[in-house]
Design a protein around this motif. Structure first.
Motif, mmCIF file in Angstrom:
data_model
loop_
_atom_site.group_PDB
_atom_site.id
_atom_site.type_symbol
_atom_site.label_atom_id
_atom_site.label_comp_id
_atom_site.label_asym_id
_atom_site.label_seq_id
_atom_site.Cartn_x
_atom_site.Cartn_y
_atom_site.Cartn_z
ATOM 1 N N TYR A 149 -6.018 8.349 2.204
ATOM 2 C CA TYR A 149 -5.415 7.262 2.973
ATOM 3 C C TYR A 149 -6.347 6.803 4.087
ATOM 4 C CZ TYR A 149 -1.981 4.737 5.831
ATOM 5 O OH TYR A 149 -1.315 3.781 6.560
ATOM 6 N N GLN A 172 -5.595 5.342 -4.791
ATOM 7 C CA GLN A 172 -5.413 4.986 -3.388
ATOM 8 C C GLN A 172 -6.205 3.732 -3.032
ATOM 9 O OE1 GLN A 172 -3.848 6.958 -0.005
ATOM 10 N NE2 GLN A 172 -3.548 4.889 -0.733
ATOM 11 N N ASN A 190 -4.782 0.070 -1.732
ATOM 12 C CA ASN A 190 -5.001 -0.216 -0.321
ATOM 13 C C ASN A 190 -6.245 -1.049 -0.027
ATOM 14 O OD1 ASN A 190 -2.826 1.485 -0.166
ATOM 15 N ND2 ASN A 190 -3.698 2.850 1.367
ATOM 16 N N SER A 232 -9.310 4.863 2.773
ATOM 17 C CA SER A 232 -8.943 3.516 2.320
ATOM 18 C C SER A 232 -8.760 2.572 3.505
ATOM 19 C CB SER A 232 -7.669 3.559 1.466
ATOM 20 O OG SER A 232 -6.513 3.816 2.254
ATOM 21 N N LYS A 233 -8.194 3.075 4.586
ATOM 22 C CA LYS A 233 -7.979 2.225 5.758
ATOM 23 C C LYS A 233 -9.287 1.971 6.510
ATOM 24 C CE LYS A 233 -3.607 1.413 5.269
ATOM 25 N NZ LYS A 233 -3.140 0.038 4.935
ATOM 26 N N GLY A 241 0.823 -1.207 0.000
ATOM 27 C CA GLY A 241 0.000 0.000 0.000
ATOM 28 C C GLY A 241 0.851 1.248 0.000
ATOM 29 N N SER A 299 -3.511 -2.667 8.542
ATOM 30 C CA SER A 299 -4.283 -1.438 8.456
ATOM 31 C C SER A 299 -3.451 -0.301 9.047
ATOM 32 C CB SER A 299 -5.615 -1.602 9.196
ATOM 33 O OG SER A 299 -6.401 -0.444 9.102
#
Length: 283
Positions: free
Chosen positions: A153, A108, A112, A156-157, A90, A139
């Motif tokens: 970011y 992104q 990820n 995505s997490k 990632g 994660s």
């Protein structure tokens, strides 16, 4: 004699590199996947132990490329068994939501989120058929706590967290275990060479330029307190060795558990004040 096999994505640097070497040290045969195979020489800079190096098998994989995923699938089908999958690949996109292009958001998520899904779909049939296996998704604290200037970011997490929770419930009846490792701030390259920032957020005429500088200042100041990334590698290796995952979430890092507790405890308006005042942006 059957040996334990682990697959790691993003194995050429950061947590992936350290975890690859640690698992090989513990006796795992590791399929260490990476986009740039030239970086496979990095393992030799980490150890001179030939037994460890002989257990590491580099393999090309771009988790965002369908052809690469298909080649990876052929490789997995050839393996006798897969004990552990570590989804680590990632990168990070920074910038403010108004300035970040939708294309940047898509890239992104391709790496990820969709990359994790693609790799997991390749490995799950083998784990399900053999009746055992562990999936460890790397994660971030950002998957639980949102920060300004990092919405691609962070989003995505957060998505990875939801996907992994559903995945755990789906595959546990088949003997497959699933866990999330949620690191705080560590000394890896994701916040330097592994980070991409929307240029518009840094322009002098951007409404967010001063805000972005304040965030960068905090990131730079905080680097001195970043933990040793080996801690995360040891946790992943410990989970790989463990018989059962007793829980889904494994937060790790200095102050991470306290930060999570504060966010869960404070009313939103108090939490919001705390974050903004830390950046000098309280209105």
């Amino acid at each position: 004699m059957m040996y334990k096999t682990a697959i790691i994505t993003g194995a050429s640097s950061g947590f992936g590199l350290l975890t690859t070497v640690e698992l090989a040290r513990r006796g795992f045969h590791v399929l260490a996947t990476m986009r740039n195979m030239q970086k496979s020489q990095t393992f030799q800079t980490m150890t001179e132990d030939s037994k460890i190096l002989n257990r590491i098998h580099a393999f090309p994989l771009d988790v965002t490329n369908q052809d690469s995923i298909q080649t990876f699938q052929h490789k997995v089908e050839q393996l006798e068994q897969v004990d552990v999958l570590v989804n680590n690949a990632g990168f990070a996109v920074g910038g403010f939501a108004e300035d970040v292009s939708l294309d940047a958001y898509r890239r992104q998520f391709e790496a990820n989120v969709f990359g994790v899904m693609a790799v997991t779909q390749v490995v799950l049939p083998k784990m399900r058929q053999q009746g055992f296996g562990k999936v460890i998704n790397v994660s971030s604290i950002s998957g639980k706590i949102a920060f300004p200037g990092l919405s691609p970011y962070v989003a995505s997490k957060h998505a990875l967290e939801g996907y992994t929770e559903s995945l755990r419930l789906e595959v546990k009846p088949f003997g497959v275990q699933v866990a999330l490792v949620e690191p705080g701030s560590y000394k890896t390259n994701i916040w330097s060479t592994g980070m991409e920032v929307a240029e518009d957020s840094m322009k002098d005429d951007s409404a967010y330029q001063g805000y972005m500088e304040a965030i960068y200042s905090q990131l730079e100041t905080g680097k001195q307190k970043h933990g040793d990334a080996k801690e995360v590698a040891y946790l992943i290796a410990d989970l790989s060795d463990r018989k059962h995952f007793r829980k889904l979430h494994y937060p790790i890092g200095k102050g991470v558990k306290v930060l999570l507790w504060i966010k869960q405890t404070l009313p939103w308006n108090r939490w919001e004040q705390l974050v903004l005042s830390k950046l000098g942006m309280k209105k």
